[in-house]
Motif scaffolding. Structure first.
Motif, PDB file in Angstrom:
ATOM      1  N   ASP A 153       1.175  -1.549  -0.125  1.00  0.00           N
ATOM      2  CA  ASP A 153      -0.073   0.409  -0.225  1.00  0.00           C
ATOM      3  C   ASP A 153       0.681   1.512  -0.175  1.00  0.00           C
ATOM      4  O   ASP A 153       2.169   1.360   0.170  1.00  0.00           O
ATOM      5  CB  ASP A 153      -1.043  -0.025   1.368  1.00  0.00           C
ATOM      6  N   TRP A 154       0.036   2.003  -0.442  1.00  0.00           N
ATOM      7  CA  TRP A 154       1.480   3.615  -0.544  1.00  0.00           C
ATOM      8  C   TRP A 154       0.050   4.319   0.145  1.00  0.00           C
ATOM      9  O   TRP A 154      -0.760   5.007  -0.284  1.00  0.00           O
ATOM     10  CB  TRP A 154       2.364   3.755  -1.777  1.00  0.00           C
ATOM     11  N   HIS A 155       0.437   5.903   0.637  1.00  0.00           N
ATOM     12  CA  HIS A 155      -0.113   7.320   0.849  1.00  0.00           C
ATOM     13  C   HIS A 155       1.424   7.982   0.459  1.00  0.00           C
ATOM     14  O   HIS A 155       2.471   7.753   1.244  1.00  0.00           O
ATOM     15  CB  HIS A 155      -0.384   6.703   1.773  1.00  0.00           C
ATOM     16  N   GLN A 156       1.083   9.397   0.316  1.00  0.00           N
ATOM     17  CA  GLN A 156       1.716  10.477   0.137  1.00  0.00           C
ATOM     18  C   GLN A 156       1.270  11.485   0.845  1.00  0.00           C
ATOM     19  O   GLN A 156      -0.086  12.158   1.567  1.00  0.00           O
ATOM     20  CB  GLN A 156       2.125  10.515  -1.248  1.00  0.00           C
ATOM     21  N   THR A 157       1.984  12.195   1.479  1.00  0.00           N
ATOM     22  CA  THR A 157       1.275  14.161   2.007  1.00  0.00           C
ATOM     23  C   THR A 157       2.355  14.788   1.028  1.00  0.00           C
ATOM     24  O   THR A 157       3.192  14.458   0.361  1.00  0.00           O
ATOM     25  CB  THR A 157       2.745  13.948   3.400  1.00  0.00           C
ATOM     26  N   SER A 158       2.397  16.039   1.770  1.00  0.00           N
ATOM     27  CA  SER A 158       3.397  16.793   0.293  1.00  0.00           C
ATOM     28  C   SER A 158       4.284  16.649   0.163  1.00  0.00           C
ATOM     29  O   SER A 158       5.456  17.240  -1.228  1.00  0.00           O
ATOM     30  CB  SER A 158       2.290  18.526   1.146  1.00  0.00           C
ATOM     31  N   SER A 159       5.223  16.489   1.242  1.00  0.00           N
ATOM     32  CA  SER A 159       6.483  15.692   0.925  1.00  0.00           C
ATOM     33  C   SER A 159       6.792  14.791   1.420  1.00  0.00           C
ATOM     34  O   SER A 159       8.296  15.030   0.471  1.00  0.00           O
ATOM     35  CB  SER A 159       7.596  16.894   2.240  1.00  0.00           C
ATOM     36  N   GLN A 160       6.528  13.907   1.603  1.00  0.00           N
ATOM     37  CA  GLN A 160       6.869  12.341   1.077  1.00  0.00           C
ATOM     38  C   GLN A 160       6.024  11.280   0.414  1.00  0.00           C
ATOM     39  O   GLN A 160       4.883  11.842   0.246  1.00  0.00           O
ATOM     40  CB  GLN A 160       6.764  11.760   2.988  1.00  0.00           C
ATOM     41  N   VAL A 161       6.239  10.648   0.362  1.00  0.00           N
ATOM     42  CA  VAL A 161       6.108   8.738  -0.787  1.00  0.00           C
ATOM     43  C   VAL A 161       5.639   8.156   0.787  1.00  0.00           C
ATOM     44  O   VAL A 161       7.278   8.159   0.518  1.00  0.00           O
ATOM     45  CB  VAL A 161       6.056   8.803  -1.550  1.00  0.00           C
ATOM     46  N   VAL A 162       5.039   7.587   1.430  1.00  0.00           N
ATOM     47  CA  VAL A 162       5.046   5.437   2.206  1.00  0.00           C
ATOM     48  C   VAL A 162       4.500   4.992   1.641  1.00  0.00           C
ATOM     49  O   VAL A 162       3.681   4.713   1.561  1.00  0.00           O
ATOM     50  CB  VAL A 162       4.643   6.460   3.636  1.00  0.00           C
ATOM     51  N   VAL A 163       5.814   3.738   1.323  1.00  0.00           N
ATOM     52  CA  VAL A 163       5.267   2.841   0.971  1.00  0.00           C
ATOM     53  C   VAL A 163       5.007   1.312   2.417  1.00  0.00           C
ATOM     54  O   VAL A 163       6.636   1.204   2.574  1.00  0.00           O
ATOM     55  CB  VAL A 163       6.055   2.332  -0.237  1.00  0.00           C
ATOM     56  N   THR A 164       3.872   0.961   2.046  1.00  0.00           N
ATOM     57  CA  THR A 164       4.145  -0.266   3.159  1.00  0.00           C
ATOM     58  C   THR A 164       4.331  -1.753   2.404  1.00  0.00           C
ATOM     59  O   THR A 164       3.025  -1.692   1.337  1.00  0.00           O
ATOM     60  CB  THR A 164       2.482   0.288   3.678  1.00  0.00           C
ATOM     61  N   VAL A 165       4.741  -2.046   2.815  1.00  0.00           N
ATOM     62  CA  VAL A 165       5.160  -3.203   2.090  1.00  0.00           C
ATOM     63  C   VAL A 165       4.349  -4.425   3.868  1.00  0.00           C
ATOM     64  O   VAL A 165       5.381  -4.472   4.525  1.00  0.00           O
ATOM     65  CB  VAL A 165       6.175  -4.056   1.702  1.00  0.00           C
ATOM     66  N   TYR A 166       3.451  -5.321   4.027  1.00  0.00           N
ATOM     67  CA  TYR A 166       2.852  -5.876   4.549  1.00  0.00           C
ATOM     68  C   TYR A 166       3.615  -7.537   4.693  1.00  0.00           C
ATOM     69  O   TYR A 166       3.023  -8.117   4.483  1.00  0.00           O
ATOM     70  CB  TYR A 166       1.831  -6.135   4.878  1.00  0.00           C
ATOM     71  N   ALA A 167       5.194  -7.419   5.761  1.00  0.00           N
ATOM     72  CA  ALA A 167       6.028  -8.868   4.977  1.00  0.00           C
ATOM     73  C   ALA A 167       5.447  -8.931   6.995  1.00  0.00           C
ATOM     74  O   ALA A 167       6.412  -8.204   7.897  1.00  0.00           O
ATOM     75  CB  ALA A 167       7.092  -7.992   5.002  1.00  0.00           C
ATOM     76  N   LYS A 168       5.238 -10.419   7.784  1.00  0.00           N
ATOM     77  CA  LYS A 168       5.430 -10.653   8.432  1.00  0.00           C
ATOM     78  C   LYS A 168       6.534 -11.200   8.977  1.00  0.00           C
ATOM     79  O   LYS A 168       7.608 -12.206   8.372  1.00  0.00           O
ATOM     80  CB  LYS A 168       4.452 -12.181   9.284  1.00  0.00           C
ATOM     81  N   ASN A 169       7.411 -10.834  10.000  1.00  0.00           N
ATOM     82  CA  ASN A 169       8.788 -11.027  10.455  1.00  0.00           C
ATOM     83  C   ASN A 169      10.055 -11.290   9.879  1.00  0.00           C
ATOM     84  O   ASN A 169      10.449 -11.895   9.546  1.00  0.00           O
ATOM     85  CB  ASN A 169       9.012 -12.361  11.274  1.00  0.00           C
ATOM     86  N   PRO A 170       9.956  -9.516   9.233  1.00  0.00           N
ATOM     87  CA  PRO A 170      11.320  -9.410   7.541  1.00  0.00           C
ATOM     88  C   PRO A 170      12.976 -10.239   9.238  1.00  0.00           C
ATOM     89  O   PRO A 170      12.874  -9.405   9.959  1.00  0.00           O
ATOM     90  CB  PRO A 170      11.105  -8.975   7.494  1.00  0.00           C
ATOM     91  N   LEU A 171      14.017 -10.760   8.138  1.00  0.00           N
ATOM     92  CA  LEU A 171      15.163  -9.892   8.332  1.00  0.00           C
ATOM     93  C   LEU A 171      15.669  -9.247   8.168  1.00  0.00           C
ATOM     94  O   LEU A 171      15.941  -9.203   6.735  1.00  0.00           O
ATOM     95  CB  LEU A 171      15.741 -11.995   7.989  1.00  0.00           C
ATOM     96  N   PRO A 172      16.045  -8.142   9.037  1.00  0.00           N
ATOM     97  CA  PRO A 172      16.481  -6.896   7.746  1.00  0.00           C
ATOM     98  C   PRO A 172      18.227  -7.001   7.896  1.00  0.00           C
ATOM     99  O   PRO A 172      18.231  -6.389   7.107  1.00  0.00           O
ATOM    100  CB  PRO A 172      16.728  -6.546   9.797  1.00  0.00           C
ATOM    101  N   ALA A 173      19.108  -8.236   8.895  1.00  0.00           N
ATOM    102  CA  ALA A 173      20.106  -8.451   8.198  1.00  0.00           C
ATOM    103  C   ALA A 173      19.867  -9.067   6.337  1.00  0.00           C
ATOM    104  O   ALA A 173      21.446  -9.231   6.106  1.00  0.00           O
ATOM    105  CB  ALA A 173      20.702  -9.354   9.331  1.00  0.00           C
ATOM    106  N   LEU A 174      19.091  -9.679   6.213  1.00  0.00           N
ATOM    107  CA  LEU A 174      19.371 -10.023   4.874  1.00  0.00           C
ATOM    108  C   LEU A 174      18.467  -9.423   4.231  1.00  0.00           C
ATOM    109  O   LEU A 174      18.241 -10.187   2.761  1.00  0.00           O
ATOM    110  CB  LEU A 174      18.958 -11.821   5.239  1.00  0.00           C
ATOM    111  N   SER A 175      17.875  -8.533   4.385  1.00  0.00           N
ATOM    112  CA  SER A 175      17.111  -8.068   3.488  1.00  0.00           C
ATOM    113  C   SER A 175      17.629  -6.590   3.193  1.00  0.00           C
ATOM    114  O   SER A 175      18.599  -5.983   3.743  1.00  0.00           O
ATOM    115  CB  SER A 175      16.152  -7.613   4.086  1.00  0.00           C
TER     116      SER A 175
END
Length: 145
Positions: free
Chosen positions: A44-66
Motif C-alpha cells: 500500500d502507499w500514501h503521500q503527504t506534500s513532502s513524502q511518499v510512504v510505501v508499506t509492504v505488509y511482511a511478517k517477521n522480515p530478517l533485516p540483516a538479509l533484506s
C-alpha cells in the motif's frame, strides 16, 4: 601460498585450495542462491506534500538479509523471511525523490519505506506507466540494509 582472505585457511597446493569448503561470510560461500522461494506481499502507499510512504505488509522480515535500494526514480526492495522466503519488487516511481532524505523502518509486521519528494507536487500513482526498457540506469544507492 593460496588462501581466501575471509577465512584465512592457507595452502600451497592449488588443488587443495580449490577444494576448500566455502565459508558463510566471504566471497567463496558455495551455497546455492537459487533455493529461495519468491512470495508476494500486500503493498500500500500514501503521500503527504513532502513524502511518499510505501508499506509492504511482511511478517517477521530478517533485516540483516533484506535491503532497499533507490535512485531518484527507481525503488528496489528485497525482503527476506525465515524459511528462505523472499519478496522482491522494482518500482519505477511516478515522481523524483531525494535519496539522502529517505529512510526505512522494519518492524515485525511490516516494512515502511518513506521517500522524500524532490518537489511538493502530488503523485497521480506510485509507479510511472512508461516502459522499463527506456528508463535511465542511474547509480542505485543503498538507503537501508
Amino acid at each position: 601460498m593460496k588462501y581466501w582472505s575471509c577465512c584465512g585457511i592457507k595452502t600451497t597446493d592449488f588443488s587443495a585450495f580449490l577444494e576448500q569448503r566455502g565459508c558463510s561470510t566471504g566471497m567463496h560461500a558455495w551455497t546455492n542462491k537459487q533455493d529461495k522461494k519468491l512470495v508476494s506481499c500486500r503493498q500500500d502507499w500514501h503521500q503527504t506534500s513532502s513524502q511518499v510512504v510505501v508499506t509492504v505488509y511482511a511478517k517477521n522480515p530478517l533485516p540483516a538479509l533484506s535491503f532497499v535500494k533507490a535512485n531518484r526514480t527507481v525503488l528496489e526492495v528485497r525482503i527476506t523471511f525465515e524459511g528462505n522466503r523472499v519478496f522482491q519488487a522494482e518500482l519505477d516511481l511516478w515522481g523524483v525523490i531525494e535519496v539522502e532524505k529517505s529512510f526505512v523502518n522494519m518492524v515485525p509486521t511490516k516494512v515502511e519505506i518513506t521517500l522524500s519528494k524532490a518537489s511538493p507536487m502530488p503523485w497521480g500513482k506510485l509507479e510511472h506507466p512508461h516502459n522499463r526498457s527506456q528508463r535511465k540506469k542511474d547509480r542505485i544507492n543503498v538507503i537501508a540494509s
